[in-house]
Design an enzyme around this catalytic site. Structure first.
Site, PDB file in Angstrom:
ATOM      1  N   HIS A  70     125.931 -80.014  85.524  1.00  0.00           N
ATOM      2  CA  HIS A  70     127.263 -80.096  84.528  1.00  0.00           C
ATOM      3  C   HIS A  70     126.964 -80.414  83.201  1.00  0.00           C
ATOM      4  CE1 HIS A  70     131.287 -82.541  84.053  1.00  0.00           C
ATOM      5  NE2 HIS A  70     131.023 -81.780  83.106  1.00  0.00           N
ATOM      6  N   GLU A 117     130.291 -77.107  76.538  1.00  0.00           N
ATOM      7  CA  GLU A 117     129.181 -78.197  76.733  1.00  0.00           C
ATOM      8  C   GLU A 117     128.518 -78.238  75.528  1.00  0.00           C
ATOM      9  OE1 GLU A 117     130.092 -80.055  79.718  1.00  0.00           O
ATOM     10  OE2 GLU A 117     128.403 -80.626  79.233  1.00  0.00           O
ATOM     11  N   HIS A 121     128.560 -81.643  73.218  1.00  0.00           N
ATOM     12  CA  HIS A 121     127.167 -82.415  73.735  1.00  0.00           C
ATOM     13  C   HIS A 121     126.005 -81.625  72.784  1.00  0.00           C
ATOM     14  CE1 HIS A 121     129.445 -84.706  76.621  1.00  0.00           C
ATOM     15  NE2 HIS A 121     129.770 -83.951  77.045  1.00  0.00           N
TER      16      HIS A 121
END
Ligand SMILES: *[C@@H]1O[C@H](CO)[C@@H](O)[C@H](O)[C@H]1NC(C)=O
Ligand SMILES: *[C@@H]1O[C@H](CO)[C@@H](O)[C@H](O)[C@H]1NC(C)=O
Ligand SMILES: *[C@@H]1O[C@H](CO)[C@@H](O)[C@H](O)[C@H]1NC(C)=O
Length: 255
Positions: A70, A117, A121
């Site tokens: 993920h 992502e 992040h």
């Protein structure tokens, strides 16, 4: 390569997820403004998802029966550099592995999940020299994913998808005994009148040197919440929470 072509879509601001005016506005603003503030993170959370569970909530069609990536999330910070755009050309050599290990279950053959992502992040992880490029960030995530090899570990302890239920301690015990650190195991809580929870997500934590370390709930909360808006954006908020230690766990096979 097919994927590389699809990935070009990733350069265009992706508004397909915008389900409401405010979400679109927020997306537009966050891509226009560079928010710079110091962020110090001390832990990286390698998050695995179980496709059957994810797709059960999101109504996608799972055709994968292994745990997929993920994300790789620093424990602090979100969207740390909105001017650092995702560029799939920089990870071209990783794309075959990305598609296999880190698939976008909602939009197969698209890069929107990786782009998301990276922005949320990766740009925060990039404050560390070891992760300060897209290639370093994505290749490190893949490397850690293969190194921990959660799929083999679960199989080794006969934790395999089944119509029979597991106890939570069977699952937690197998994983924690093997790695020797505390992990965070998340489930979909039971719906009304039900008394089983569904295994959905497993987080394994690393320190700045990429050595395994204990995941602690108070640290992982922020990062876990961090991806919630991806799901809100696709209009189906899925609520994973830490599994209940006393409730049977369903580890669902492919439908
Ligand atoms: C799963 O389905 C997607 C989209 O139909 C396809 O691109 C992918 O190759 C399939 N994966 C497997 C492992 O069969
Ligand atoms: C943000 O990313 C851009 C593009 O890579 C880079 O030039 C800039 O230095 C970064 N800003 C910070 C604060 O890291
Ligand atoms: C993406 O990266 C490639 C390879 O580094 C570079 O040639 C290209 O200009 C970049 N594209 C954008 C839109 O920044």
């Amino acid at each position: 390569m097919k994927s590389a072509v699809y990935c070009q879509i990733g350069f265009i601001p992706d508004m397909r997820h915008c389900s409401a005016f405010l979400v679109c506005l927020a997306a537009a603003l966050s891509s226009a403004i560079v928010i710079s503030h110091p962020h110090t993170w001390t832990k990286l959370i390698l998050t695995h998802q179980w496709p059957t569970t994810f797709c059960g909530v999101e109504h996608c069609h799972p055709n994968i029966s292994y745990w997929t990536l993920h994300g790789l999330w620093p424990d602090k910070g979100n969207d740390c550099n909105s001017s650092w755009h995702f560029n799939s050309s920089q990870i071209e050599d990783l794309l075959p592995d990305m598609e296999k290990s880190w698939p976008d279950l909602l939009h197969p053959a698209s890069c929107s999940f990786w782009k998301y992502e990276w922005h949320k992040h990766g740009t925060c992880a990039a404050t560390a020299d070891s992760l300060n490029s897209q290639h370093k960030y994505f290749s490190k995530a893949l490397e850690l994913y293969h190194k921990v090899d959660l799929n083999s570990v679960l199989r080794k302890f006969d934790i395999t998808p089944s119509e029979k239920y597991f106890t939570f301690s069977q699952i937690e015990g197998a994983i924690e005994n093997f790695y020797g650190v505390k992990v965070k195991i998340q489930c979909i809580p039971p719906s009304k009148n039900d008394d089983i929870q569904i295994l959905g997500q497993i987080e394994i934590c690393f320190d700045l040197d990429f050595t395994l370390m204990d995941c602690e709930k108070q640290f992982t909360m922020e990062a876990s919440k961090g991806d919630w808006d991806y799901r809100v954006a696709v209009d189906k908020a899925s609520e994973f929470s830490v599994c209940d230690h006393n409730m049977p766990v369903y580890y669902p096979p492919l439908p």
